[in-house]
Design a protein around this motif. Structure first.
Motif, PDB file in Angstrom:
ATOM      1  N   LEU A  56      13.189  12.292  -8.425  1.00 38.56           N
ATOM      2  CA  LEU A  56      13.723  11.062  -8.765  1.00 38.56           C
ATOM      3  C   LEU A  56      13.967  10.371  -7.098  1.00 38.56           C
ATOM      4  O   LEU A  56      14.601   9.410  -7.149  1.00 38.56           O
ATOM      5  CB  LEU A  56      15.069  11.276  -9.350  1.00 38.56           C
ATOM      6  CG  LEU A  56      14.803  11.542 -11.051  1.00 38.56           C
ATOM      7  CD1 LEU A  56      15.899  11.486 -11.808  1.00 38.56           C
ATOM      8  CD2 LEU A  56      13.544  11.074 -10.996  1.00 38.56           C
ATOM      9  N   ASP A  57      14.309  12.263  -6.464  1.00 37.85           N
ATOM     10  CA  ASP A  57      13.982  11.192  -5.258  1.00 37.85           C
ATOM     11  C   ASP A  57      12.437  10.642  -3.968  1.00 37.85           C
ATOM     12  O   ASP A  57      12.356  11.824  -3.584  1.00 37.85           O
ATOM     13  CB  ASP A  57      14.608  12.258  -4.076  1.00 37.85           C
ATOM     14  CG  ASP A  57      15.739  11.762  -2.636  1.00 37.85           C
ATOM     15  OD1 ASP A  57      14.902  10.618  -2.348  1.00 37.85           O
ATOM     16  OD2 ASP A  57      15.589  12.446  -1.953  1.00 37.85           O
ATOM     17  N   ILE A  58      12.299  10.357  -4.185  1.00 34.77           N
ATOM     18  CA  ILE A  58      10.489  10.048  -3.359  1.00 34.77           C
ATOM     19  C   ILE A  58      10.764   8.428  -2.815  1.00 34.77           C
ATOM     20  O   ILE A  58      11.259   7.347  -2.684  1.00 34.77           O
ATOM     21  CB  ILE A  58       9.979   9.239  -4.546  1.00 34.77           C
ATOM     22  CG1 ILE A  58       9.419  10.057  -6.402  1.00 34.77           C
ATOM     23  CG2 ILE A  58       8.109   9.028  -4.304  1.00 34.77           C
ATOM     24  CD1 ILE A  58       9.696   9.475  -7.625  1.00 34.77           C
ATOM     25  N   GLU A  59      10.330   8.888  -2.006  1.00 30.25           N
ATOM     26  CA  GLU A  59      10.015   8.088  -0.700  1.00 30.25           C
ATOM     27  C   GLU A  59       8.214   8.669   0.003  1.00 30.25           C
ATOM     28  O   GLU A  59       7.639   9.058  -0.145  1.00 30.25           O
ATOM     29  CB  GLU A  59      10.080   8.096   0.413  1.00 30.25           C
ATOM     30  CG  GLU A  59      10.454   9.696   1.478  1.00 30.25           C
ATOM     31  CD  GLU A  59      11.839   9.797   2.489  1.00 30.25           C
ATOM     32  OE1 GLU A  59      12.419   8.365   2.643  1.00 30.25           O
ATOM     33  OE2 GLU A  59      12.398  10.348   2.322  1.00 30.25           O
ATOM     34  N   THR A  60       7.696   7.911   0.731  1.00 32.72           N
ATOM     35  CA  THR A  60       6.598   8.092   1.187  1.00 32.72           C
ATOM     36  C   THR A  60       6.612   7.988   3.611  1.00 32.72           C
ATOM     37  O   THR A  60       7.992   7.524   3.291  1.00 32.72           O
ATOM     38  CB  THR A  60       5.678   7.162   1.691  1.00 32.72           C
ATOM     39  OG1 THR A  60       5.219   6.671   0.661  1.00 32.72           O
ATOM     40  CG2 THR A  60       4.324   6.282   1.767  1.00 32.72           C
ATOM     41  N   LYS A  61       6.570   9.784   3.768  1.00 32.21           N
ATOM     42  CA  LYS A  61       6.733   9.735   4.912  1.00 32.21           C
ATOM     43  C   LYS A  61       5.250  10.158   5.784  1.00 32.21           C
ATOM     44  O   LYS A  61       4.512  10.306   5.478  1.00 32.21           O
ATOM     45  CB  LYS A  61       7.663  11.383   4.641  1.00 32.21           C
ATOM     46  CG  LYS A  61       9.104  11.286   4.151  1.00 32.21           C
ATOM     47  CD  LYS A  61       9.238  12.170   4.481  1.00 32.21           C
ATOM     48  CE  LYS A  61      10.276  12.475   5.526  1.00 32.21           C
ATOM     49  NZ  LYS A  61      11.340  13.420   5.936  1.00 32.21           N
ATOM     50  N   THR A  62       6.268   9.746   6.953  1.00 37.89           N
ATOM     51  CA  THR A  62       5.241  10.095   7.830  1.00 37.89           C
ATOM     52  C   THR A  62       5.574  11.349   9.410  1.00 37.89           C
ATOM     53  O   THR A  62       6.411  10.873   9.367  1.00 37.89           O
ATOM     54  CB  THR A  62       4.111   8.699   8.966  1.00 37.89           C
ATOM     55  OG1 THR A  62       3.962   7.495   7.919  1.00 37.89           O
ATOM     56  CG2 THR A  62       3.211   9.381   9.792  1.00 37.89           C
ATOM     57  N   ALA A  63       4.676  12.538   9.502  1.00 41.52           N
ATOM     58  CA  ALA A  63       5.212  12.930  10.762  1.00 41.52           C
ATOM     59  C   ALA A  63       4.101  13.345  11.281  1.00 41.52           C
ATOM     60  O   ALA A  63       3.354  12.877  11.219  1.00 41.52           O
ATOM     61  CB  ALA A  63       4.980  14.345   9.464  1.00 41.52           C
TER      62      ALA A  63
END
Length: 95
Positions: A16-23
């Motif tokens: 439920l803890d959803i995000e789009t990330k960039t490394a």
């Protein structure tokens, strides 16, 4: 799989803890663990995840999972990596 469909899968499986990330490119993490389970899909770029002496490389469209408390290293190459990630936190212990 499209991001909307993958987000639905995450929600159905309790991530439920959803995000789009960039490394950022050219980064290698120190060995570490997370206190949550991870299920993610690479959207752009590629990176390697090393655990248990074995490294696996993931690219666009690839999904990967990692159980909580598993030591691993994240290895990012020459390009930034964008991924959609869900985290499933453990249930609090009952008193």
């Amino acid at each position: 799989m499209q991001t909307e469909a993958f987000t639905a899968v995450l929600q159905q499986q309790g991530y439920l803890d959803i995000e789009t990330k960039t490394a950022r490119a050219n980064f290698t993490s120190k060995p570490h663990t997370h206190p949550f389970d991870v299920l993610a899909m690479v959207l752009d770029g590629s990176f390697s995840l090393e655990s248990g002496g074995k490294a696996v490389t993931y690219g666009p469209g690839d999904q990967y999972s990692l159980n909580r408390d598993i030591e691993h290293v994240e290895i990012y190459g020459a390009h930034d990596v964008t991924y959609l990630v869900g985290r499933r936190h453990p249930e609090p212990a009952s008193a």
